[in-house]
Design an enzyme around this catalytic site. Structure first.
Site, PDB file in Angstrom:
ATOM      1  N   LYS A 189       9.544  11.328  38.506  1.00 49.65           N
ATOM      2  CA  LYS A 189      10.093   9.982  38.677  1.00 49.65           C
ATOM      3  C   LYS A 189      10.838   9.921  40.002  1.00 49.65           C
ATOM      4  O   LYS A 189      11.902  10.515  40.156  1.00 49.65           O
ATOM      5  CB  LYS A 189      11.046   9.587  37.552  1.00 49.65           C
ATOM      6  N   GLY A 242      20.070  14.925  42.311  1.00 47.52           N
ATOM      7  CA  GLY A 242      20.746  13.634  42.398  1.00 47.52           C
ATOM      8  C   GLY A 242      22.241  13.831  42.262  1.00 47.52           C
ATOM      9  O   GLY A 242      22.768  14.916  42.550  1.00 47.52           O
ATOM     10  N   SER A 243      22.893  12.798  41.789  1.00 46.72           N
ATOM     11  CA  SER A 243      24.357  12.838  41.743  1.00 46.72           C
ATOM     12  C   SER A 243      24.854  13.673  40.562  1.00 46.72           C
ATOM     13  O   SER A 243      24.157  13.837  39.555  1.00 46.72           O
ATOM     14  CB  SER A 243      24.901  11.414  41.630  1.00 46.72           C
ATOM     15  N   THR A 244      26.070  14.146  40.677  1.00 46.89           N
ATOM     16  CA  THR A 244      26.676  14.939  39.615  1.00 46.89           C
ATOM     17  C   THR A 244      26.850  14.104  38.349  1.00 46.89           C
ATOM     18  O   THR A 244      26.604  14.594  37.237  1.00 46.89           O
ATOM     19  CB  THR A 244      28.018  15.504  40.120  1.00 46.89           C
ATOM     20  N   GLY A 247      23.521  13.856  36.696  1.00 44.61           N
ATOM     21  CA  GLY A 247      23.157  15.203  36.233  1.00 44.61           C
ATOM     22  C   GLY A 247      23.800  15.529  34.890  1.00 44.61           C
ATOM     23  O   GLY A 247      23.165  16.101  33.999  1.00 44.61           O
ATOM     24  N   GLU A 265      20.333  19.998  40.697  1.00 44.02           N
ATOM     25  CA  GLU A 265      20.719  20.117  42.112  1.00 44.02           C
ATOM     26  C   GLU A 265      21.517  18.867  42.428  1.00 44.02           C
ATOM     27  O   GLU A 265      20.942  17.788  42.563  1.00 44.02           O
ATOM     28  CB  GLU A 265      19.476  20.198  43.009  1.00 44.02           C
TER      29      GLU A 265
HETATM   30  P1  NAP Z   1      21.353   9.420  41.548  1.00 41.04           P
HETATM   31  O1  NAP Z   1      21.901   8.059  41.500  1.00 41.04           O
HETATM   32  O2  NAP Z   1      21.938  10.456  40.664  1.00 41.04           O
HETATM   33  O3  NAP Z   1      19.788   9.276  41.251  1.00 41.04           O
HETATM   34  C1  NAP Z   1      18.920  10.361  41.312  1.00 41.04           C
HETATM   35  C2  NAP Z   1      17.721  10.070  40.448  1.00 41.04           C
HETATM   36  O4  NAP Z   1      18.137   9.980  39.094  1.00 41.04           O
HETATM   37  C3  NAP Z   1      17.052   8.741  40.762  1.00 41.04           C
HETATM   38  O5  NAP Z   1      15.660   8.891  40.621  1.00 41.04           O
HETATM   39  C4  NAP Z   1      17.628   7.842  39.690  1.00 41.04           C
HETATM   40  O6  NAP Z   1      16.820   6.744  39.396  1.00 41.04           O
HETATM   41  C5  NAP Z   1      17.680   8.780  38.525  1.00 41.04           C
HETATM   42  N1  NAP Z   1      18.568   8.380  37.442  1.00 41.04           N
HETATM   43  C6  NAP Z   1      19.633   7.549  37.463  1.00 41.04           C
HETATM   44  N2  NAP Z   1      20.192   7.428  36.242  1.00 41.04           N
HETATM   45  C7  NAP Z   1      19.461   8.215  35.413  1.00 41.04           C
HETATM   46  C8  NAP Z   1      19.546   8.535  34.018  1.00 41.04           C
HETATM   47  N3  NAP Z   1      20.481   8.002  33.228  1.00 41.04           N
HETATM   48  N4  NAP Z   1      18.634   9.384  33.506  1.00 41.04           N
HETATM   49  C9  NAP Z   1      17.689   9.942  34.286  1.00 41.04           C
HETATM   50  N5  NAP Z   1      17.554   9.676  35.595  1.00 41.04           N
HETATM   51  C10 NAP Z   1      18.441   8.828  36.164  1.00 41.04           C
HETATM   52  O7  NAP Z   1      21.412  10.014  43.010  1.00 41.04           O
HETATM   53  P2  NAP Z   1      20.927   9.333  44.351  1.00 41.04           P
HETATM   54  O8  NAP Z   1      21.905   8.286  44.738  1.00 41.04           O
HETATM   55  O9  NAP Z   1      19.500   8.958  44.256  1.00 41.04           O
HETATM   56  O10 NAP Z   1      20.996  10.570  45.349  1.00 41.04           O
HETATM   57  C11 NAP Z   1      22.161  10.973  45.951  1.00 41.04           C
HETATM   58  C12 NAP Z   1      22.722  12.209  45.275  1.00 41.04           C
HETATM   59  O11 NAP Z   1      21.764  13.262  45.259  1.00 41.04           O
HETATM   60  C13 NAP Z   1      23.906  12.751  46.039  1.00 41.04           C
HETATM   61  O12 NAP Z   1      24.924  13.103  45.125  1.00 41.04           O
HETATM   62  C14 NAP Z   1      23.345  13.990  46.716  1.00 41.04           C
HETATM   63  O13 NAP Z   1      24.292  14.967  47.042  1.00 41.04           O
HETATM   64  C15 NAP Z   1      22.370  14.465  45.695  1.00 41.04           C
HETATM   65  N6  NAP Z   1      21.399  15.394  46.299  1.00 41.04           N
HETATM   66  C16 NAP Z   1      21.479  16.728  46.004  1.00 41.04           C
HETATM   67  C17 NAP Z   1      20.589  17.635  46.574  1.00 41.04           C
HETATM   68  C18 NAP Z   1      20.656  19.097  46.244  1.00 41.04           C
HETATM   69  O14 NAP Z   1      19.696  19.821  46.539  1.00 41.04           O
HETATM   70  N7  NAP Z   1      21.726  19.594  45.646  1.00 41.04           N
HETATM   71  C19 NAP Z   1      19.599  17.167  47.450  1.00 41.04           C
HETATM   72  C20 NAP Z   1      19.548  15.795  47.726  1.00 41.04           C
HETATM   73  C21 NAP Z   1      20.441  14.911  47.135  1.00 41.04           C
HETATM   74  P3  NAP Z   1      16.936   5.326  40.172  1.00 41.04           P
HETATM   75  O15 NAP Z   1      17.541   5.558  41.505  1.00 41.04           O
HETATM   76  O16 NAP Z   1      15.536   4.907  40.259  1.00 41.04           O
HETATM   77  O17 NAP Z   1      17.735   4.447  39.309  1.00 41.04           O
END
Ligand code: NAP
Ligand code: MG
Length: 497
Positions: A189, A242-244, A247, A265
């Protein structure tokens, strides 16, 4: 000689297909629902994207399970799977310009970076794990003579991958390459903000010979498609970047459903420590700015907390501020642009709110601070630097935008304590000419990667991931294979002659 590419022209002609990819075919969401894919370059709609929900997840899992059970991928010889993965990487390379421009239109990064970094690293990731398929051996345990115990890796089955929008192609490849290499079926996804390149990737995978049903892509919202994958009783593993906050929700869903493996991650707020005896303050300043402003600051490992030894703070911050000029937001489809658009209006407003909080809490703005190029209809923010204090929100929270917070320190112990004072532990850096100090500080820093006297080095051969609330498990390197396999022990009795 390579001819200059007219990215603007390519962007105008490229096909953008937002339908899902299930069982080897492009399909709309089962209920026909779509959402708008908005380009951050100008705020305009560029595609309809399938809004997949639980019904689509259920159907895709059924298909992926069937593909796994009949062994159409997992039972191919390792050599054959390797060849297909390498062909997949070749096809990414052959379609590099198209993928780069798609990534730029969808998430706003400069097209030169999309091509040189994202597309290139994605094909390299798939190639590298493809190459690994017939080079990773199983184990035989050192048991007594009357028995043999071998330890074999088996694919876990159906793997769900949920990825963010900041490096859409690259994060996708970090998940799917080791998962496919181990023989799993995968349902990805992508982020709602940047679904297009992952969908195109699925077409290329099929063209390369990855059988239908083995790699599926379901665009949709996190709380709908993402949550349905996390809660599903027949998904064996969920790999998330994605975000903590999200996660944590996914781990809860994994725990309360079928206890699927959940690999996280997550976010970061990486600390960059510059001592007065750094070997080259110009290089340190270029890295301090470059790694925060690259990709509009939307990098999980951006060293967004800068700790500078007080005796050089003024001199050093002047050097850092001078690098802002190299990151002037401009049209991402211009090959010369080094800073593009923030992924969407929501993220831009969130970053601007953090900047305002810095001002409100008394941090000193020494560069940037504003939205720019509003007349384009796109979402641009200039590189921003604050002199801050540890307790401030801009130091404690991940901003995920082009904002650097700098804090002076006096002693080594103080620098370590400040750097470790974070819920995150993704990466860190230390700059010093003193070898013992470099080792001491690197050992003391609670982070998955510590850089010494540089910040750029990176390679598929090394693990990537964080301590503390930056997650668990690791992407990249052979270690990542462990996330996508079961270890089976088989005992065999050897009768004495
Ligand atoms: P996010 O808001 O956590 O979203 C990540 C993914 O999770 C998206 O596909 C999102 O879908 C989905 N999602 C949201 N709510 C969900 C739920 N309840 N159940 C399952 N999936 C759900 O993060 P983001 O804003 O896209 O990305 C930024 C974050 O990613 C930052 O915190 C960054 O540090 C982190 N990141 C970490 C790494 C690493 O390797 N550690 C690498 C890159 C990024 P939708 O967006 O489609 O709603
Ligand atoms: Mg988008």
């Amino acid at each position: 000689m390579t001819l200059a590419i007219n990215w603007q022209a390519l962007a105008a002609t490229i096909a953008l297909d937002g339908r899902a990819f299930v069982n080897g075919q492009r399909v709309p969401a089962i209920d026909g629902a779509v959402f708008d894919c908005i380009s951050p370059l100008n705020g305009k709609k560029i595609a309809d994207v399938a809004r997949c929900t639980k019904a689509d997840v259920d159907a895709a899992v059924l298909n992926a399970r069937a593909a796994f059970e009949d062994g159409r991928w997992a039972h191919l010889s390792p050599k054959k799977r390797k060849e297909i993965m390498i062909r997949f990487a070749d096809l990414i390379q052959a379609n590099a310009n198209e993928l780069a421009v798609m990534e730029t239109l969808d998430m706003g990064k400069p097209v030169a970076n999309a091509l040189a970094v994202d597309v290139n690293a994605a094909q390299n990731t798939i190639r590298w794990y493809g190459e690994a398929i017939d080079k990773v051996y199983d184990e035989v345990a050192p048991t007594s003579r009357d028995s043999l115990a071998f330890i074999t890796r088996e694919p876990v089955g159906v793997v769900a991958a949920v990825v963010p929008w900041n490096y859409p192609l690259l994060m996708t490849s970090w998940k799917i390459a080791p998962a496919l290499a181990m023989g799993n079926s995968v349902i990805l996804k992508p982020s709602e903000k940047s679904p297009l390149t992952a969908l195109r990737l699925a077409e290329l995978a099929l063209e390369a010979g990855i059988p239908a049903g083995v790699f599926n892509v379901l665009p949709g919202y996190g709380h709908e498609a993402g949550a349905a994958l996390a809660e599903h009783m027949d998904v064996d593993c969920i790999a998330f970047t994605g975000s903590t906050a999200v996660g944590k929700r996914i781990m809860q869903a994994a725990a309360s459903s079928n206890l699927k493996r959940a690999w996280m991650e997550l976010g970061g707020k990486s600390a960059n420590i510059v001592f007065a005896d750094a070997p080259n303050l110009d290089e340190a300043a270029a890295a301090a700015a470059g790694n925060v402003f690259y990709n509009q600051g939307e990098s999980c490992n951006a060293p967004s907390r800068l700790y500078v030894e007080a005796s050089i703070a003024d001199e050093f911050m002047a050097k850092v501020a001078a690098h802002v000029a190299a990151f002037k937001p401009a049209n991402p489809l211009d090959a010369a642009t080094s800073m593009g658009a923030i992924v969407d209006d929501v993220q831009m407003k969130s970053v601007l709110k953090y900047i305002q909080s810095g001002v409100d809490q008394g941090a000193t703005l020494i560069a940037g601070g504003s939205q720019v190029l509003a007349e384009t209809g796109g979402f641009f923010i200039e590189p921003t630097i604050f002199m801050a204090q540890q307790h401030m929100t801009i130091v404690q929270e991940e901003i995920f935008g082009p904002v650097l917070a700098a804090i002076p320190f006096d002693t080594e112990a103080q620098a370590i304590a400040l750097a470790n004072d974070s819920i995150y532990g993704l990466q860190a850096a230390v700059w010093t000419s003193n070898v013992s100090k470099a080792h001491r500080v690197a050992r003391a820093l609670r982070a998955g990667t510590v850089h010494v006297n540089q910040y750029n080095d990176d390679d598929i051969t090394v693990p990537f991931g964080g301590y503390k609330q930056s997650g668990n498990g690791r992407d990249k390197s052979l270690h990542a294979l462990d996330k996508y396999c079961e270890l089976k022990t088989t005992w065999l009795k050897i009768d004495p002659a």
